[in-house]
Design an enzyme around this catalytic site. Structure first.
Site, PDB file in Angstrom:
ATOM      1  N   ARG A 105      -1.721   7.858  65.660  1.00  0.00           N
ATOM      2  CA  ARG A 105      -1.674   6.468  67.044  1.00  0.00           C
ATOM      3  C   ARG A 105      -2.901   5.644  66.753  1.00  0.00           C
ATOM      4  O   ARG A 105      -2.606   4.589  67.317  1.00  0.00           O
ATOM      5  CB  ARG A 105      -1.406   6.711  67.979  1.00  0.00           C
ATOM      6  CG  ARG A 105       0.441   7.094  68.413  1.00  0.00           C
ATOM      7  CD  ARG A 105       1.031   7.714  69.414  1.00  0.00           C
ATOM      8  NE  ARG A 105       1.458   6.297  70.075  1.00  0.00           N
ATOM      9  CZ  ARG A 105       2.653   6.703  70.450  1.00  0.00           C
ATOM     10  NH1 ARG A 105       3.561   7.747  70.237  1.00  0.00           N
ATOM     11  NH2 ARG A 105       3.210   5.588  70.924  1.00  0.00           N
ATOM     12  N   ARG A 123      14.591   6.811  80.302  1.00  0.00           N
ATOM     13  CA  ARG A 123      12.996   7.741  79.944  1.00  0.00           C
ATOM     14  C   ARG A 123      11.969   7.554  80.821  1.00  0.00           C
ATOM     15  O   ARG A 123      11.618   6.599  81.513  1.00  0.00           O
ATOM     16  CB  ARG A 123      11.923   7.602  78.696  1.00  0.00           C
ATOM     17  CG  ARG A 123      12.667   8.522  77.909  1.00  0.00           C
ATOM     18  CD  ARG A 123      12.640   7.931  76.291  1.00  0.00           C
ATOM     19  NE  ARG A 123      10.544   7.942  75.956  1.00  0.00           N
ATOM     20  CZ  ARG A 123       9.815   7.556  74.762  1.00  0.00           C
ATOM     21  NH1 ARG A 123      10.676   7.229  74.101  1.00  0.00           N
ATOM     22  NH2 ARG A 123       8.790   6.953  74.602  1.00  0.00           N
TER      23      ARG A 123
END
Ligand code: ADP
Ligand code: ZN
Length: 222
Positions: free
Chosen positions: A89, A156
């Site tokens: 990432r 979430r």
């Protein structure tokens, strides 16, 4: 043996496309976000460490993310290969990854930010088995319940407007440069993530020179 990385902004369908590809090609799907979420749900020590950062949409530390990946890949249960989602990432993670593993391709799912919000806010997750739903595209048969295990569907914790803004910014600032790095090595195929999931899957296979989606059964089921 096939080793792929899948990249794309939040809600671009990395999890869905990875699962479809993995099921059909016998690859192991490794989602770094899922591993962290599992630790949070199960109240492990690591879960306690990462919970606050994740909920805020921040990245967890590189050392931790790298050791999670290293340990997961060290299980060597991937005889036919793997597809990894959520890693690398940032530039440092990319360096770590390229030093340790050679990869066959990077699948980049391309989705405009305007579409990201729509998708992410419609997303629901099964608390029990982790399956991902989108109320816009594939709502469950019984509202609020998982089709495959009957578990409760929840949002979430990091799918809030605030956390999403942080995650999107992080993606553009830190993860896009990784994509550029992979592009220079000519690993990257970019696929339009806007069409229905089966169409996207078919496009991924065509571009990677893989056998087409099977017309019935397995990942090709409609
Ligand atoms: P998304 O790509 O939709 O933001 P993921 O499910 O891949 O979500 O990851 C959720 C969260 O897990 C991230 O916001 C971050 O806090 C943490 N995380 C996942 N992968 C990494 C990583 N490689 N490095 C650091 N943190 C990570
Ligand atoms: Zn479930």
């Amino acid at each position: 043996m096939r080793k792929y990385v899948i990249m794309g902004v939040q809600g671009s369908g990395k999890g869905t496309q990875s699962e479809l590809l993995a099921a059909d090609l016998d690859l192991v799907h490794i989602s770094v976000g899922d591993i962290f979420r599992w630790n949070v749900t199960n109240h492990t020590k690591m879960g306690a460490q990462v919970h606050r950062l994740m909920a805020a949409g921040e990245l967890v530390g590189d050392d931790l993310a790298e050791s999670v990946v290293q340990r997961r890949l060290a299980e060597h249960d991937w005889n036919f290969g793997f597809i990894i989602d959520g890693f690398p990432r940032n530039a440092r993670q990319a360096e770590f990854f390229l030093e340790s593993y050679d990869i066959d391709g990077v699948i980049h799912l391309d989705l405009p930010d305007s579409e990201v919000r729509r998708r992410v806010f419609g997303r629901r997750l099964c608390v029990n088995c982790g399956m991902d739903y989108n109320l816009l595209a594939d709502s469950p048969a019984v509202p609020g319940r998982c089709d495959s295990c009957g578990g409760e569907l929840v949002t979430r914790e990091d799918d809030t407007a605030e956390a999403l803004a942080v995650r999107l910014r992080g993606y553009h600032e830190k993860t896009n440069p990784v994509l550029d790095l992979f592009r220079r090595k000519e690993y990257v195929i970019t696929v339009d993530a806007r069409p229905a999931k089966d169409i996207v899957q078919q496009e991924i296979r065509t571009r990677l020179g893989l056998p087409p989606v099977k017309p019935s059964g397995g990942a090709g089921e409609r």
